[in-house]
Design a protein around this motif. Sequence first.
Motif, PDB file in Angstrom:
ATOM      1  N   ASP A  46      30.997 -14.869  30.842  1.00 39.80           N
ATOM      2  CA  ASP A  46      30.265 -15.723  31.767  1.00 39.80           C
ATOM      3  C   ASP A  46      28.870 -15.897  31.181  1.00 39.80           C
ATOM      4  O   ASP A  46      28.083 -14.944  31.156  1.00 39.80           O
ATOM      5  CB  ASP A  46      30.201 -15.075  33.143  1.00 39.80           C
ATOM      6  N   ILE A  47      28.563 -17.086  30.675  1.00 39.36           N
ATOM      7  CA  ILE A  47      27.287 -17.348  30.011  1.00 39.36           C
ATOM      8  C   ILE A  47      26.442 -18.259  30.889  1.00 39.36           C
ATOM      9  O   ILE A  47      26.898 -19.309  31.322  1.00 39.36           O
ATOM     10  CB  ILE A  47      27.515 -17.988  28.633  1.00 39.36           C
ATOM     11  N   VAL A  48      25.203 -17.831  31.152  1.00 37.23           N
ATOM     12  CA  VAL A  48      24.278 -18.572  31.995  1.00 37.23           C
ATOM     13  C   VAL A  48      22.976 -18.760  31.228  1.00 37.23           C
ATOM     14  O   VAL A  48      22.434 -17.801  30.677  1.00 37.23           O
ATOM     15  CB  VAL A  48      23.991 -17.805  33.311  1.00 37.23           C
ATOM     16  N   TRP A  49      22.485 -19.999  31.189  1.00 46.17           N
ATOM     17  CA  TRP A  49      21.174 -20.274  30.604  1.00 46.17           C
ATOM     18  C   TRP A  49      20.139 -20.226  31.720  1.00 46.17           C
ATOM     19  O   TRP A  49      20.302 -20.845  32.757  1.00 46.17           O
ATOM     20  CB  TRP A  49      21.170 -21.650  29.923  1.00 46.17           C
ATOM     21  N   CYS A  50      19.051 -19.475  31.501  1.00 47.42           N
ATOM     22  CA  CYS A  50      17.987 -19.298  32.487  1.00 47.42           C
ATOM     23  C   CYS A  50      16.667 -19.748  31.879  1.00 47.42           C
ATOM     24  O   CYS A  50      16.407 -19.505  30.704  1.00 47.42           O
ATOM     25  CB  CYS A  50      17.845 -17.823  32.860  1.00 47.42           C
ATOM     26  N   TYR A  51      15.832 -20.361  32.701  1.00 50.65           N
ATOM     27  CA  TYR A  51      14.493 -20.752  32.252  1.00 50.65           C
ATOM     28  C   TYR A  51      13.493 -19.770  32.834  1.00 50.65           C
ATOM     29  O   TYR A  51      13.374 -19.616  34.041  1.00 50.65           O
ATOM     30  CB  TYR A  51      14.158 -22.174  32.683  1.00 50.65           C
ATOM     31  N   THR A  52      12.773 -19.082  31.962  1.00 48.75           N
ATOM     32  CA  THR A  52      11.759 -18.123  32.385  1.00 48.75           C
ATOM     33  C   THR A  52      10.383 -18.778  32.356  1.00 48.75           C
ATOM     34  O   THR A  52      10.088 -19.570  31.462  1.00 48.75           O
ATOM     35  CB  THR A  52      11.774 -16.866  31.490  1.00 48.75           C
ATOM     36  N   CYS A  53       9.571 -18.462  33.345  1.00 47.80           N
ATOM     37  CA  CYS A  53       8.214 -19.004  33.405  1.00 47.80           C
ATOM     38  C   CYS A  53       7.156 -17.931  33.199  1.00 47.80           C
ATOM     39  O   CYS A  53       6.064 -18.222  32.726  1.00 47.80           O
ATOM     40  CB  CYS A  53       7.971 -19.688  34.750  1.00 47.80           C
ATOM     41  N   GLU A  54       7.458 -16.688  33.573  1.00 47.07           N
ATOM     42  CA  GLU A  54       6.472 -15.607  33.496  1.00 47.07           C
ATOM     43  C   GLU A  54       7.109 -14.327  32.979  1.00 47.07           C
ATOM     44  O   GLU A  54       8.277 -14.048  33.235  1.00 47.07           O
ATOM     45  CB  GLU A  54       5.884 -15.317  34.873  1.00 47.07           C
ATOM     46  N   GLY A  55       6.324 -13.556  32.275  1.00 44.20           N
ATOM     47  CA  GLY A  55       6.748 -12.226  31.874  1.00 44.20           C
ATOM     48  C   GLY A  55       7.808 -12.204  30.794  1.00 44.20           C
ATOM     49  O   GLY A  55       8.519 -11.206  30.655  1.00 44.20           O
ATOM     50  N   LEU A  56       7.929 -13.274  30.025  1.00 38.12           N
ATOM     51  CA  LEU A  56       8.912 -13.336  28.943  1.00 38.12           C
ATOM     52  C   LEU A  56      10.304 -12.939  29.418  1.00 38.12           C
ATOM     53  O   LEU A  56      11.030 -12.196  28.763  1.00 38.12           O
ATOM     54  CB  LEU A  56       8.466 -12.464  27.760  1.00 38.12           C
ATOM     55  N   GLY A  57      10.657 -13.411  30.607  1.00 36.35           N
ATOM     56  CA  GLY A  57      11.985 -13.171  31.156  1.00 36.35           C
ATOM     57  C   GLY A  57      12.012 -12.256  32.363  1.00 36.35           C
ATOM     58  O   GLY A  57      13.039 -12.142  33.029  1.00 36.35           O
ATOM     59  N   ALA A  58      10.919 -11.603  32.673  1.00 39.95           N
ATOM     60  CA  ALA A  58      10.896 -10.687  33.822  1.00 39.95           C
ATOM     61  C   ALA A  58      11.227 -11.410  35.121  1.00 39.95           C
ATOM     62  O   ALA A  58      11.868 -10.848  36.005  1.00 39.95           O
ATOM     63  CB  ALA A  58       9.538 -10.000  33.927  1.00 39.95           C
ATOM     64  N   ASP A  59      10.811 -12.668  35.247  1.00 36.89           N
ATOM     65  CA  ASP A  59      11.045 -13.424  36.479  1.00 36.89           C
ATOM     66  C   ASP A  59      12.494 -13.837  36.658  1.00 36.89           C
ATOM     67  O   ASP A  59      12.891 -14.254  37.738  1.00 36.89           O
ATOM     68  CB  ASP A  59      10.123 -14.638  36.559  1.00 36.89           C
ATOM     69  N   VAL A  60      13.325 -13.724  35.614  1.00 33.23           N
ATOM     70  CA  VAL A  60      14.748 -14.054  35.740  1.00 33.23           C
ATOM     71  C   VAL A  60      15.635 -12.822  35.554  1.00 33.23           C
ATOM     72  O   VAL A  60      16.844 -12.928  35.393  1.00 33.23           O
ATOM     73  CB  VAL A  60      15.175 -15.182  34.760  1.00 33.23           C
ATOM     74  N   GLY A  61      15.024 -11.643  35.564  1.00 35.36           N
ATOM     75  CA  GLY A  61      15.789 -10.406  35.497  1.00 35.36           C
ATOM     76  C   GLY A  61      16.067  -9.897  34.105  1.00 35.36           C
ATOM     77  O   GLY A  61      17.016  -9.147  33.897  1.00 35.36           O
ATOM     78  N   ALA A  62      15.251 -10.259  33.133  1.00 32.79           N
ATOM     79  CA  ALA A  62      15.512  -9.853  31.745  1.00 32.79           C
ATOM     80  C   ALA A  62      15.286  -8.367  31.493  1.00 32.79           C
ATOM     81  O   ALA A  62      15.514  -7.904  30.393  1.00 32.79           O
ATOM     82  CB  ALA A  62      14.678 -10.673  30.777  1.00 32.79           C
TER      83      ALA A  62
END
Length: 75
Positions: free
Chosen positions: A55-71
């Motif tokens: 299951d591959i999902v592309w996410c756009y991060t705006c802050e924290g080099l991915g912290a805002d999308v759960g990286a």
Amino acid sequence: FSSVAVSGSLNSYYIEGINHLYEFDCGPESGWMYEVNGAFPNYGCSSYEVKSGDDIVWCYTCEGLGADVGAERMN
């Protein structure tokens, strides 16, 4: 996706933008990341070998080099 911008050469590619949303559009830490089966690989998408059932999902991060999308779930 209706539009994907890619840069790179040979065996290495980088997703610059998807559907006219590009890296740095939302600030210096923004850009596209990918998540596979609920985790963020710690290497580029061109190095990932897709397996059946992934299951591959592309996410756009705006802050924290991915912290805002759960990286924080990076592998």
